[in-house]
Design an enzyme around this catalytic site. Structure first.
Site, PDB file in Angstrom:
ATOM      1  N   LYS A 111      14.521  50.120   2.430  1.00 61.43           N
ATOM      2  CA  LYS A 111      13.712  49.606   1.330  1.00 61.43           C
ATOM      3  C   LYS A 111      14.525  49.524   0.040  1.00 61.43           C
ATOM      4  O   LYS A 111      14.331  48.612  -0.765  1.00 61.43           O
ATOM      5  CB  LYS A 111      12.450  50.451   1.122  1.00 61.43           C
ATOM      6  CG  LYS A 111      11.434  50.287   2.239  1.00 61.43           C
ATOM      7  CD  LYS A 111      10.020  50.724   1.844  1.00 61.43           C
ATOM      8  CE  LYS A 111       9.042  50.424   2.983  1.00 61.43           C
ATOM      9  NZ  LYS A 111       7.660  50.810   2.708  1.00 61.43           N
ATOM     10  N   LYS A 197       9.916  45.131  12.780  1.00 67.25           N
ATOM     11  CA  LYS A 197       8.523  45.501  13.002  1.00 67.25           C
ATOM     12  C   LYS A 197       7.584  44.645  12.165  1.00 67.25           C
ATOM     13  O   LYS A 197       7.953  44.170  11.088  1.00 67.25           O
ATOM     14  CB  LYS A 197       8.304  46.986  12.720  1.00 67.25           C
ATOM     15  CG  LYS A 197       8.173  47.369  11.261  1.00 67.25           C
ATOM     16  CD  LYS A 197       7.679  48.809  11.153  1.00 67.25           C
ATOM     17  CE  LYS A 197       7.093  49.092   9.777  1.00 67.25           C
ATOM     18  NZ  LYS A 197       5.743  48.548   9.601  1.00 67.25           N
ATOM     19  N   LYS A 200       3.179  45.042   6.561  1.00 66.83           N
ATOM     20  CA  LYS A 200       2.333  44.526   5.485  1.00 66.83           C
ATOM     21  C   LYS A 200       3.168  43.898   4.389  1.00 66.83           C
ATOM     22  O   LYS A 200       2.753  42.968   3.719  1.00 66.83           O
ATOM     23  CB  LYS A 200       1.533  45.664   4.841  1.00 66.83           C
ATOM     24  CG  LYS A 200       0.527  46.313   5.741  1.00 66.83           C
ATOM     25  CD  LYS A 200      -0.425  47.101   4.865  1.00 66.83           C
ATOM     26  CE  LYS A 200      -0.465  48.552   5.266  1.00 66.83           C
ATOM     27  NZ  LYS A 200       0.391  49.392   4.438  1.00 66.83           N
TER      28      LYS A 200
HETATM   29  P1  ATP Z   1       4.622  48.628   4.574  1.00 69.48           P
HETATM   30  O1  ATP Z   1       5.391  47.388   4.891  1.00 69.48           O
HETATM   31  O2  ATP Z   1       3.912  48.572   3.248  1.00 69.48           O
HETATM   32  O3  ATP Z   1       5.381  49.901   4.802  1.00 69.48           O
HETATM   33  P2  ATP Z   1       3.314  49.026   7.093  1.00 69.48           P
HETATM   34  O4  ATP Z   1       2.806  47.832   7.817  1.00 69.48           O
HETATM   35  O5  ATP Z   1       4.566  49.646   7.577  1.00 69.48           O
HETATM   36  O6  ATP Z   1       3.400  48.596   5.575  1.00 69.48           O
HETATM   37  P3  ATP Z   1       2.154  51.609   6.597  1.00 69.48           P
HETATM   38  O7  ATP Z   1       1.017  51.781   5.652  1.00 69.48           O
HETATM   39  O8  ATP Z   1       3.533  51.982   6.170  1.00 69.48           O
HETATM   40  O9  ATP Z   1       2.144  50.073   7.059  1.00 69.48           O
HETATM   41  O10 ATP Z   1       1.824  52.372   7.935  1.00 69.48           O
HETATM   42  C1  ATP Z   1       0.512  52.652   8.361  1.00 69.48           C
HETATM   43  C2  ATP Z   1       0.510  53.089   9.808  1.00 69.48           C
HETATM   44  O11 ATP Z   1       0.724  51.956  10.630  1.00 69.48           O
HETATM   45  C3  ATP Z   1       1.594  54.093  10.158  1.00 69.48           C
HETATM   46  O12 ATP Z   1       1.042  55.017  11.087  1.00 69.48           O
HETATM   47  C4  ATP Z   1       2.648  53.250  10.826  1.00 69.48           C
HETATM   48  O13 ATP Z   1       3.402  53.995  11.769  1.00 69.48           O
HETATM   49  C5  ATP Z   1       1.808  52.185  11.510  1.00 69.48           C
HETATM   50  N1  ATP Z   1       2.527  50.942  11.646  1.00 69.48           N
HETATM   51  C6  ATP Z   1       2.967  50.151  10.645  1.00 69.48           C
HETATM   52  N2  ATP Z   1       3.574  49.072  11.134  1.00 69.48           N
HETATM   53  C7  ATP Z   1       3.513  49.175  12.484  1.00 69.48           C
HETATM   54  C8  ATP Z   1       3.976  48.365  13.570  1.00 69.48           C
HETATM   55  N3  ATP Z   1       4.599  47.220  13.354  1.00 69.48           N
HETATM   56  N4  ATP Z   1       3.749  48.784  14.834  1.00 69.48           N
HETATM   57  C9  ATP Z   1       3.106  49.934  15.061  1.00 69.48           C
HETATM   58  N5  ATP Z   1       2.635  50.744  14.099  1.00 69.48           N
HETATM   59  C10 ATP Z   1       2.849  50.381  12.818  1.00 69.48           C
HETATM   60 MG    MG Z   2       5.587  51.286   6.512  1.00 74.84          MG
END
Ligand code: ATP
Ligand code: MG
Length: 334
Positions: A111, A197, A200
């Site tokens: 990041k 992955k 968001k």
């Molecule tokens: P950001 O990009 O803001 O980090 P994010 O999509 O990674 O967003 P988080 O809020 O960081 O979302 O994570 C929330 C939950 O979702 C965590 O338990 C994380 O492990 C899970 N998660 C996030 N992205 C994935 C993915 N691509 N596959 C499986 N689990 C995920």
């Molecule tokens: Mg994340």
């Protein structure tokens, strides 16, 4: 019952990875555990954020938790910033966490590179906040996706260090949590690149399927998603990460086994598979979207859920915080 703690950041664009990698697992295991599930809004400002969105993204996420099937008899749902012990414990743990432990975190490095000049101290400190979230509740288990494994190890290291420095060997103050990792679908990948992955924060909305996407949007995204020119769809070919990801999505959303899907899709081309995945995704999200609509019609209901959640969470968090402060030698406020 063992206590489980987990959260999602209220940064909008809630997607299939959040559901299949996190929320759905909480729902499936919920009656087995005592669950503390929160909206990680303190984490959400470790990267630049939009103040106008924060509260509404928080409510959306709470409504989605409930729409995905979380049941308040098994789960306490609360907002991280409503329980001030999270911030307070973070400071205390900051002071016993070696700086180089934080600098070694993969997610920080990734990041930080993306953001260049704008890296905040909060982004570096994110894992200590996460450790505080977990340790405050003396959680036994934390359901982590692959992306959070390293942070959970750090949490254990911080807890062990705290106990070693400030607790009697036979009376640890902080409990070391264990990971709860599911084998299949622990990681959902981007629709635009099967090696990254789904996220968001990916600037392209075409890279993910959001839980609140309407059917035509889902259809469009699957139509446009990255594939390859090879006929016959198979799992686990390192040369074909997109293929593996889309088959995995189909497996998780259809409820079929990997073997069933492998047999069903081995002779298919994308033209045949994509409509199948589209239909399956739309059908899987329909009940969630309907429930979400119903829940968001009554804002006072959501408010009462969060009030109750805060009271229950504070009861435990404040107790741990008091024990930590006592171990550190703080005087009690008069
Ligand atoms: P950001 O990009 O803001 O980090 P994010 O999509 O990674 O967003 P988080 O809020 O960081 O979302 O994570 C929330 C939950 O979702 C965590 O338990 C994380 O492990 C899970 N998660 C996030 N992205 C994935 C993915 N691509 N596959 C499986 N689990 C995920
Ligand atoms: Mg994340």
């Amino acid at each position: 019952k063992q206590r489980v703690l987990s959260g999602v950041q209220p940064t909008g664009n809630y997607h299939l990875g959040n559901y299949l990698g996190a929320i759905r697992n909480w729902v499936e295991g919920q009656s087995e555990y005592e669950n503390y599930l929160f909206v990680a809004d303190l984490h959400a400002i470790t990267v630049p954020h939009e103040p106008k969105q924060l509260a509404s993204d928080t409510y959306t996420l709470v409504a989605l938790y409930l729409a995905c099937g979380l049941d308040l008899t098994h789960s306490t749902i609360f907002v991280q910033s409503h329980v001030s012990a999270h911030s307070e414990l973070t400071w205390l743990l900051n002071c016993i966490t070696p700086l180089n432990w934080l600098q070694d975190m993969i997610q920080f490095k990734e990041k930080a590179v993306k953001q260049g000049e704008n890296v905040s101290a909060g982004l570096l400190d994110y894992p200590v906040l996460m450790a505080s979230d977990i340790l405050l509740y003396q959680a036994d288990k934390v359901p982590v996706g692959e992306d959070q494994k390293q942070h959970l190890e750090l949490t254990r290291d911080i807890a062990a260090r705290f106990n070693h420095l400030f607790a009697k060997p036979d009376r640890p103050v902080l409990k070391l949590p264990d990971p709860l990792i599911r084998k299949e679908g622990a990681r959902v990948m981007s629709l635009a690149d099967g090696t990254r992955k789904m996220s968001k924060s990916d600037p392209s909305d075409l890279s993910r399927i959001n839980l609140l996407d309407p059917p035509d949007q889902i259809q469009y995204k699957i139509k446009r998603c990255k594939t390859d020119p090879v006929r016959g769809l198979i799992f686990d070919d390192p040369e074909r990460p997109e293929c593996n990801n889309l088959l995995t999505l189909y497996t998780l959303l259809s409820g079929k086994t990997k073997e069933e899907v492998a047999a069903e899709c081995q002779d298919m081309g994308w033209g045949q598979f994509k409509p199948l995945l589209t239909e399956t995704t739309i059908a899987a999200l329909k009940p969630i979207q309907e429930k979400y609509q119903a829940i968001t019609e009554d804002k006072s209901y959501l408010e009462s859920v969060l009030r109750d959640g805060r009271v229950k969470a504070e009861a435990i968090a404040n107790q741990t915080l008091a024990q930590v402060k006592a171990a550190l030698g703080y005087s009690v406020p008069l």
